[in-house]
Design a protein around this motif. Structure first.
Motif, PDB file in Angstrom:
ATOM      1  N   LEU A 753      13.017  45.644  29.047  1.00 41.45           N
ATOM      2  CA  LEU A 753      12.695  46.948  29.614  1.00 41.45           C
ATOM      3  C   LEU A 753      13.867  47.917  29.504  1.00 41.45           C
ATOM      4  CD1 LEU A 753      10.667  45.875  32.788  1.00 41.45           C
ATOM      5  CD2 LEU A 753       9.798  46.704  30.600  1.00 41.45           C
ATOM      6  N   SER A 769       5.629  45.834  31.474  1.00 39.79           N
ATOM      7  CA  SER A 769       5.665  45.845  32.941  1.00 39.79           C
ATOM      8  C   SER A 769       4.309  45.479  33.524  1.00 39.79           C
ATOM      9  CB  SER A 769       6.089  47.220  33.456  1.00 39.79           C
ATOM     10  OG  SER A 769       7.378  47.554  33.025  1.00 39.79           O
ATOM     11  N   MET A 792      10.964  48.774  36.391  1.00 37.14           N
ATOM     12  CA  MET A 792       9.548  49.071  36.167  1.00 37.14           C
ATOM     13  C   MET A 792       9.159  50.401  36.814  1.00 37.14           C
ATOM     14  SD  MET A 792       7.917  45.293  36.797  1.00 37.14           S
ATOM     15  CE  MET A 792       7.952  44.006  35.538  1.00 37.14           C
TER      16      MET A 792
END
Length: 1002
Positions: A753, A769, A792
């Motif tokens: 991420l 996510s 996230m």
């Protein structure tokens, strides 16, 4: 055709390898004075590898070269053969003191390879790592007075233990002084040969070079033949010799005096030159040939002792000596101090291959019997393996099985798990053909031998093979209810569970839980099983929709057997027992309990328990457990915001292991924890250095699962997208959703991420996510889940930026909702988790459309929480978020002050993306980044007005909307848009808006 002479001459003149010899000398100089290294010399059999090495060795100072050769018997379970020879040479030339210096307190693990040094140490789980480290220390210390060269010949015959040790040494030698020279046959490397994978891996290590020897040219063959014969060859003779030998020096030696002067009339070159090798032997008398055949059987492991050859040949002593003189004079055999070796291994193979079935079986049986009659004629470490080989060749299956069993026992004592596995698999392959097999293996049943083989496979890191062996045994093991059978089944399940636990996708807890149900509590190994299950259940993946393994764990928890209770049970049981195995289980359980208590936010009870576990592991000389305890303590101190204390614990542990010669046993695990602490402290450069050094020696280790994410996160924080994406590659991305260990899932997801967001791949970040939030119950393991959920939330916030597609915005809202569920369910322990929770709340407030004043208040609370931690980059990010909200709320002065703080910290830490984001916000504010400095200029040469227009383009404004917002005419707005397209090098408004977002204009 000319007559074949009896003698096979070797030229004293060294021909055709001057360049390679010079390269070896230059490499030795660099290895001894600048940095250690290795030369891998490859080439076909007979091409002159050994001659090149012998010429090189002859020029080195006396006492600086140590030579060992891999033996053909290595494939049959003889472990560490070349290193044993090297160590024995050290003992002979430098005495016992060098071993005592490398192993404080005695001779350590060296006795496993050299029984003459003393008794083998008491069994411990990490002895192999200690042995490797002590050999590393011995070489490092021996090299201090001018350097040493270690020659390992015939690596194509190497056993797995030898290869593992060589890789370890090459990767871990970090001081100048040691040169390795390694030879191998390229023509022996079939498609599945382990060297085909190992050689490229070794070549990636700095200081390692591969040298490929090619056959001699026609001119060089002429020089060699002339040196052997004493006269030049006629052109026709040279043509014929070159045709028949193809330039291989070994065969030039064999045929230099037997060349047919008529070109083209000699026989074609046979496959592998077997006939060429045997051709000079045809002139030997029958007695000499008979002795040579006997020697070919006895020399299967490289050489044959005179005493063994005397008894095996069954000739009068004078007759044997005459035959041996003939063979040595003919340069077929070479005499050593106590025995003989063939001039070349190919020659031994060719002679041995000519044996008829009857003599073949009879001679091998004779040598097997002689090992019993004259055991001192064979080094202790080779006896069982050589006997097993001879009995198998003689088809004496009962004794072959028994000798293979003892070879397995010996390999286990030498910590050579691959060779132990090979010998146990041979035992199993013979089992059905030997009626009294059980009596010949000390009363063990077939299933017990299978279980031991599975354990050896675990020790060799062959987890797939361990599962196969356990599966096969479990499938046929009777379901008897007696304690012994239940224990055997439980141990097989435990070993299969351990194998599956080492596979990031394999699970394993279900097997461990079933083993616990079966294992009689009063039988050996129960405490060990409890401690393993406690540890593995802590790490095991928890899904929102639990699978069978997780339901089994839930059933155990419902019955009161949580990870904590399992660890307490293991500790109580082990402390009632006095065995060394239970002592390890008790220490393991203590470390698990200490970590659990620390994770619950109870360091007052957890830390002393962890420290006691570390102390006991040190007392038991178990570096693996000691390193695990230190790693866990450092990790949980970090999670509690006590980063400096955690770093001190880890560095003290690493320093202690280095002083004891254990530095590389578990250094990867603790270096990963060090790098993670430094990453969170903002010392990105130092963290990256540690990661780079650790990854260098951990290419194929399971610890790669943990070090790769730290590498990616550190590179991303520094703005090195290429390095971050390389570390967070497709394999690691796949692991996020398939791994069965929660910490692997969390760390890999964080790396992916953070790399996605650096890359601007918001859709990819939202997709990952959403999948993780839908599948994994992150709230069950909050440690790494808090930073993961915060990232996230950041992705969701970016996904709702103006200009994003409706699909992206919808996915962002879905991620926000799922992340909110996790946050609501997840406990908060300590200041770090509290600060992550505050940042999540701030991002949720922005996503949910809170008014600017409310959003600013939440961000200010997050800043205050981060100020209570030492994590300055996290604090800087919170300040940047607060500054953005302050701009919306109209408090530009407060925002400008925060932006300057963020930029200063980011620049000091080398966090380029964060520094760039601060500079972009400062530009939008029209403020300088430091007192007395000018405000940052707009990017791409845009004017102030064009910058304002570009910001509006980025949110999808039309010319009319731009004109209205900036109080200009639509025509003027159109001119500005045209200028912006040209300066940004794009062709349309959408691309200009995207580029403006990339430049941080919005």
């Amino acid at each position: 055709m000319s007559v074949m002479p009896l003698l096979v001459e070797t030229s004293a003149t060294f021909v055709g390898r001057e360049t390679q010899l010079r390269l070896l000398h230059e490499h030795a100089r660099r290895a001894h004075t600048e940095a250690p290294g290795a030369v891998l010399i490859g080439g076909d059999a007979g091409v002159g590898k050994s001659r090149l090495v012998s010429e090189f060795v002859a020029t080195r100072p006396e006492g600086t070269v140590f030579v060992g050769g891999c033996l053909q018997l290595g494939v049959d379970g003889l472990a560490y053969a070349p290193f044993t020879a090297v160590l024995r040479q050290f003992l002979r030339e430098r005495g016992r003191a060098v071993f005592e210096a490398a192993a404080p307190g005695g001779v350590g693990e060296f006795a496993r390879l050299l029984p003459e040094l003393g008794e083998v140490p008491v069994e411990r789980r990490e002895n192999r790592g200690i042995l490797f480290e002590q050999i590393l220390r011995l070489l490092t210390q021996a090299a201090r007075d001018g350097g040493v060269t270690v020659v390992l010949e015939d690596l194509h015959w190497s056993d797995g233990a030898t290869r593992d040790l060589l890789v370890f040494l090459v990767r871990n030698l970090d001081q100048p002084g040691v040169q390795f020279v390694v030879t191998y046959r390229g023509d022996d490397l079939h498609r599945t040969h382990p060297l085909r994978r190992l050689l490229p891996e070794l070549e990636r290590v700095p200081g390692v070079h591969r040298l490929q020897l090619e056959p001699l040219s026609r001119y060089e063959v002429g020089l060699q033949a002339a040196a052997i014969r004493g006269t030049q060859l006629a052109p026709g003779e040279l043509d014929e010799l070159y045709r028949r030998t193809e330039g291989f020096p070994l065969f030039v030696e064999s045929l230099a005096g037997a060349v047919d002067p008529t070109p083209g009339e000699g026989p074609d070159v046979p496959d592998h030159f077997r006939d060429l090798l045997l051709e000079p032997l045809h002139r030997l008398d029958e007695t000499a040939l008979s002795v040579l055949r006997v020697a070919s059987v006895g020399a299967v492991s490289g050489g044959v002792e005179h005493e063994m050859l005397y008894h095996a040949a069954e000739l009068p002593e004078r007759e044997l000596e005459n035959a041996l003189h003939t063979l040595v004079d003919a340069n077929v055999l070479r005499a050593g101090r106590t025995g003989y070796r063939f001039r070349h291994a190919l020659l031994r193979d060719a002679v041995h291959g000519e044996l008829l079935p009857g003599p073949h079986a009879r001679l091998h049986l004779r040598f097997a019997q002689l090992i019993d009659a004259y055991p001192e004629s064979v080094p202790a470490e080779r006896r069982a393996a050589e006997q097993a080989h001879h009995f198998m060749a003689a088809q004496e299956l009962p004794r072959a099985l028994q000798a293979s069993w003892w070879a397995a026992v010996r390999a286990g004592e030498a910590l050579a798990s691959s060779e132990e596995l090979a010998m146990l698999e041979r035992v199993l392959s013979l089992w059905a053909r030997v009626p009294d097999a059980r009596e010949r293996v000390q009363g063990h049943t077939w299933a017990e031998v299978m279980s031991l083989a599975a354990g050896a496979a675990l020790g060799a890191d062959r987890y797939g093979r361990a599962r196969e062996l356990a599966d096969e045994a479990l499938a046929v093991l009777p379901h008897n209810d007696d304690d012994h059978t239940r224990m055997v089944r439980a141990v097989l399940l435990r070993r299969r569970g351990q194998a599956r636990a080492h596979d990031p996708n394999g699970g394993g807890v279900l097997d461990l839980a079933r083993a616990l149900e079966l294992h009689p509590p009063h039988m050996p190994g129960y405490g060990l099983l409890l401690s393993i299950l406690a540890r593995e259940s802590l790490l095991y993946r928890v899904d929102r929709d639990p699978g069978p393994d997780q339901r089994q764990l839930a059933d155990l928890a419902d019955a009161g057997l949580t990870a904590e209770e399992l660890a307490w049970s293991a500790l109580r049981l082990a402390e009632r027992s006095g065995s060394s195995g239970d002592s390890c289980a008790a220490t393991d359980a203590r470390i698990t309990l200490g970590g659990l208590l620390m994770s619950f936010g109870d360091p007052e009870r957890g830390r002393p328990m962890l420290e006691e576990g570390i102390r006991r592991a040190a007392d038991d000389a178990d570096p693996g457990l000691e390193a695990r305890g230190a790693g866990n303590l450092g990790h949980f101190l970090r999670e509690l915001g006590r980063h400096r204390e955690g770093l001190e614990v880890l560095e003290e542990s690493l320093a202690r292991h280095a002083a004891l010669g254990w530095a590389s046993v578990h250094s990867t695990f603790n270096n990963q924890n060090r790098a993670e602490i430094l990453f969170e402290l903002g010392d990105l450069a130092r963290a990256r250095e540690i990661v780079a050094a650790t990854r260098h020696i951990t290419l194929d280790s399971k610890f790669r699962w943990y070090i790769q994410p730290v590498a990616a996160r550190t590179a991303a924080a520094m703005g090195d997208l290429a390095a971050a994406r390389q570390a967070a590659g497709p394999e690691e991305r796949c692991r996020v959703l398939t791994a069965q260990r929660m910490n692997v899932i969390q760390l890999s997801a964080l790396a992916q991420l953070e790399t996605d967001l650096l890359e601007g791949s918001v859709d990819a970040a939202l997709d990952l996510s959403e999948k993780v939030l839908e599948q994994v119950a992150l709230a069950a393991v909050p440690g790494y889940s808090w930073p993961l959920v915060e990232v996230m939330a950041e992705a969701a916030q970016l996904g709702l930026d103006p200009g994003r597609s409706p699909e992206t915005a919808e996915r962002a809202r879905r991620v926000r909702a799922l992340a909110g569920e996790v946050v609501a369910a997840m406990p908060v322990t300590g200041p770090v988790q509290r600060a992550h929770a505050a940042s999540c709340a701030a991002r949720f407030a922005v996503i949910d459309g809170a008014d600017p004043e409310q959003a600013l208040a939440v961000w200010r609370a997050a800043v205050a929480d981060w100020e209570r931690t030492p994590m300055r980059l996290h604090l800087a990010r919170a300040r940047l978020g607060a500054a953005e909200s302050a701009v919306q709320a109209g408090d530009r002065a407060w925002a400008a002050a925060r932006v300057r703080e963020v930029h200063a910290v980011a620049a000091a830490c080398g966090a380029e993306p964060l520094a760039r984001a601060a500079a972009d916000l400062a530009r939008r504010l029209g403020t300088a980044l430091s007192d007395g400095a000018e405000p940052p200029a707009a990017p791409a040469g845009l004017t102030t007005r064009e910058t304002e227009v570009a910001r509006l383009l980025a949110v999808g404004s039309t010319n009319a909307q731009i004109a209205e917002a900036l109080f200009i005419t639509p025509k003027t707005a159109s001119v500005h848009v045209s200028n912006i397209l040209g300066k940004l090098g794009v062709t349309n408004r959408a691309a200009a808006g995207a580029r403006a977002r990339e430049l941080g204009l919005v």
